[in-house]
Design a protein around this motif. Structure first.
Motif, short mmCIF file in Angstrom:
data_model
loop_
_atom_site.label_atom_id
_atom_site.label_comp_id
_atom_site.label_asym_id
_atom_site.label_seq_id
_atom_site.Cartn_x
_atom_site.Cartn_y
_atom_site.Cartn_z
N ARG A 122 0.84 -1.20 0.00
CA ARG A 122 0.00 0.00 0.00
C ARG A 122 0.87 1.25 0.00
O ARG A 122 0.58 2.22 -0.72
CB ARG A 122 -0.92 0.00 1.21
N ASP A 123 1.95 1.24 0.77
CA ASP A 123 2.85 2.40 0.81
C ASP A 123 3.54 2.62 -0.53
O ASP A 123 3.71 3.76 -0.97
CB ASP A 123 3.88 2.24 1.92
N ARG A 126 0.97 4.15 -2.92
CA ARG A 126 0.76 5.56 -2.60
C ARG A 126 1.96 6.40 -3.04
O ARG A 126 1.80 7.46 -3.65
CB ARG A 126 0.52 5.75 -1.10
N ARG A 129 1.91 6.89 -6.82
CA ARG A 129 0.91 7.89 -7.24
C ARG A 129 1.39 9.29 -6.94
O ARG A 129 1.23 10.20 -7.74
CB ARG A 129 -0.42 7.63 -6.54
N GLU A 130 1.98 9.47 -5.75
CA GLU A 130 2.46 10.80 -5.38
C GLU A 130 3.61 11.25 -6.28
O GLU A 130 3.69 12.41 -6.67
CB GLU A 130 2.87 10.82 -3.91
N PHE A 154 -5.36 8.98 -8.88
CA PHE A 154 -5.64 8.76 -7.46
C PHE A 154 -6.83 7.84 -7.22
O PHE A 154 -6.93 7.23 -6.16
CB PHE A 154 -5.80 10.09 -6.72
#
Length: 187
Positions: A122-123, A126, A129-130, A154
């Motif tokens: 999950r990290d 994320r 995406r960032e 997102f």
């Protein structure tokens, strides 16, 4: 700017990728084209735009004596990589931590390591995406479909995202897909 030894960067002149690879090689190439317009340079891991000193290697400005020595002094155990920082917890949290074997620091390190292991996928998603969004914002904010592409990124809508960025310049689109690759891992 300090880099990890294995860090890679990518440089763009407008929407055209002009260099990519290990930071030392890219910096050397960019310094050799000093007469050209300053490029946009991005960290391949974070998507952050980097502000680099592209002057020839010997042209670094002088610093005040002792400035580096003062800047490197830190609290903690710097030789071990330990940096002291403030943590704000409620009294019940401090009570629980104080009852743990090894004390509060050991318990917190164990909790953080476990959370990093459990949430690694999950990290990574994320972070991907960032990174893609940072790059998009820095270089593609005025391109058609930017807002919708960001929403699709997102929302985890891979096909919609690909469709929205398809009209964008090829080099920009390819790098954007590279940065966003891990964003789709769970999709």
């Amino acid at each position: 700017m300090t880099f990890a030894p294995d860090s890679t960067i990518t440089a763009f002149a407008g929407y055209t990728r002009i260099a990519a690879g290990p930071q030392a090689e890219v910096l050397a190439l960019l310094r050799s084209r000093a007469d050209a317009e300053p490029p946009f340079v991005f960290d391949d891991r974070t998507g952050e735009r980097l502000d680099l000193d592209l002057r020839p290697t010997g042209a670094t400005p002088a610093t005040e004596p002792g400035a580096d020595e003062q800047a490197t002094r830190t609290v903690g155990r710097p030789k071990l990589g330990v940096v002291a920082r403030e943590v704000t917890l409620l009294p019940r949290h401090w009570d629980w931590l104080s009852r743990q074997p090894g004390g509060a620091s050991v318990a917190l390190r164990r909790l953080v390591d476990e959370a990093r292991r459990v949430h690694a996928d999950r990290d990574a998603q994320r972070a991907s995406r960032e990174a893609a969004y940072r790059f998009m914002s820095a270089i593609a904010g005025d391109l058609p479909g930017f807002e919708e592409a960001a929403r699709a990124l997102f929302a985890g809508e891979r096909a919609r995202f690909a469709t929205l960025v398809e009209p964008w310049p090829a080099d920009l689109r390819a790098y954007l897909h590279q940065l966003a690759a891990a964003a789709w891992s769970a999709a």
